[in-house]
Motif scaffolding. Structure first.
Motif, short mmCIF file in Angstrom:
data_model
loop_
_atom_site.label_atom_id
_atom_site.label_comp_id
_atom_site.label_asym_id
_atom_site.label_seq_id
_atom_site.Cartn_x
_atom_site.Cartn_y
_atom_site.Cartn_z
N ASP A 40 52.47 41.50 38.38
CA ASP A 40 51.93 40.23 38.86
C ASP A 40 50.68 40.51 39.69
OD1 ASP A 40 54.04 38.92 37.67
OD2 ASP A 40 55.11 38.51 39.53
N ASN A 41 49.75 39.57 39.67
CA ASN A 41 48.49 39.62 40.42
C ASN A 41 47.54 40.72 39.94
OD1 ASN A 41 49.34 37.48 42.23
ND2 ASN A 41 50.74 39.00 43.08
N SER A 42 47.76 41.24 38.75
CA SER A 42 46.87 42.26 38.18
C SER A 42 45.59 41.64 37.65
CB SER A 42 47.58 42.99 37.03
OG SER A 42 48.63 43.78 37.51
N GLY A 64 49.99 35.00 38.44
CA GLY A 64 48.91 35.27 39.39
C GLY A 64 47.87 36.22 38.84
N LYS A 66 44.54 37.81 37.46
CA LYS A 66 43.09 37.61 37.54
C LYS A 66 42.60 37.91 36.13
CE LYS A 66 43.52 39.23 42.20
NZ LYS A 66 44.92 39.62 42.03
N ASN A 91 41.73 31.89 38.77
CA ASN A 91 41.30 33.29 38.74
C ASN A 91 40.95 33.73 37.33
OD1 ASN A 91 41.66 33.73 41.49
ND2 ASN A 91 43.83 34.17 41.22
#
Length: 166
Positions: A40-42, A64, A66, A91
């Motif tokens: 997540d959030n990578s 999340g 990007k 993002n």
């Protein structure tokens, strides 16, 4: 989608909407499989993203990610950007370009995803050099392809080249 594509699908599959839904489900399966290796959030680069759809963009948003998108088709880039705006995927960036000439700094991405695209590269060596360049150390290349580029390593033993940065 072109009129010719639409007519071909209609002639061979009948229900175009059902065909598109089946393709979307298959694409979601590929992303979910790749997602097992993407935190997540990578930061993720999608090479040859094609025509995105709300369910997929919602998946990116929920993780999340990007998300950076690259495709050679200006219409696909524009429609995918507009759909991302509708879904509220903040993002995200969308670019027109080729996978053997990536306009991103070295070590920009935790993962690169490509489904049935990389094998169409005119210069595979240049493409894999670029992919290796933009991946962070320890990053993942998540590639789905029906055309495997194989190297014969011995009797009935095939290997698929893997990009890795160390």
């Amino acid at each position: 989608m072109t009129a010719r594509w639409y007519e071909n699908v209609k002639a061979t599959h009948g229900d175009v909407d059902a065909y598109i839904r089946t393709r979307h489900l298959a694409y979601m399966d590929r992303w979910r499989e790749a997602g097992r290796f993407i935190a997540d959030n990578s930061t993720v680069l999608d090479i040859g993203g094609g025509n995105l759809f709300p369910e997929l963009l919602t998946y990116f948003k929920s993780r999340g990610l990007k998300y950076s998108y690259l495709d050679v088709d200006p219409a696909a880039v524009d429609s995918s950007r507009a759909m991302a705006d509708q879904v509220g995927l903040a993002n995200a960036s969308f670019a027109l370009g080729f996978n053997d000439q990536l306009d991103f700094p070295e070590g920009s991405f935790d993962a690169v995803f490509s489904s049935h695209c990389i094998e169409h590269s005119i210069d595979l060596s240049a493409t894999f050099r670029e992919l290796n360049r933009v991946l962070k150390a320890g990053g993942n290349l998540e590639r789905f392809s029906i055309m495997l580029h194989r190297i014969r390593m011995g009797r009935n033993n095939w290997r698929i080249p893997v990009v890795s940065r160390g």
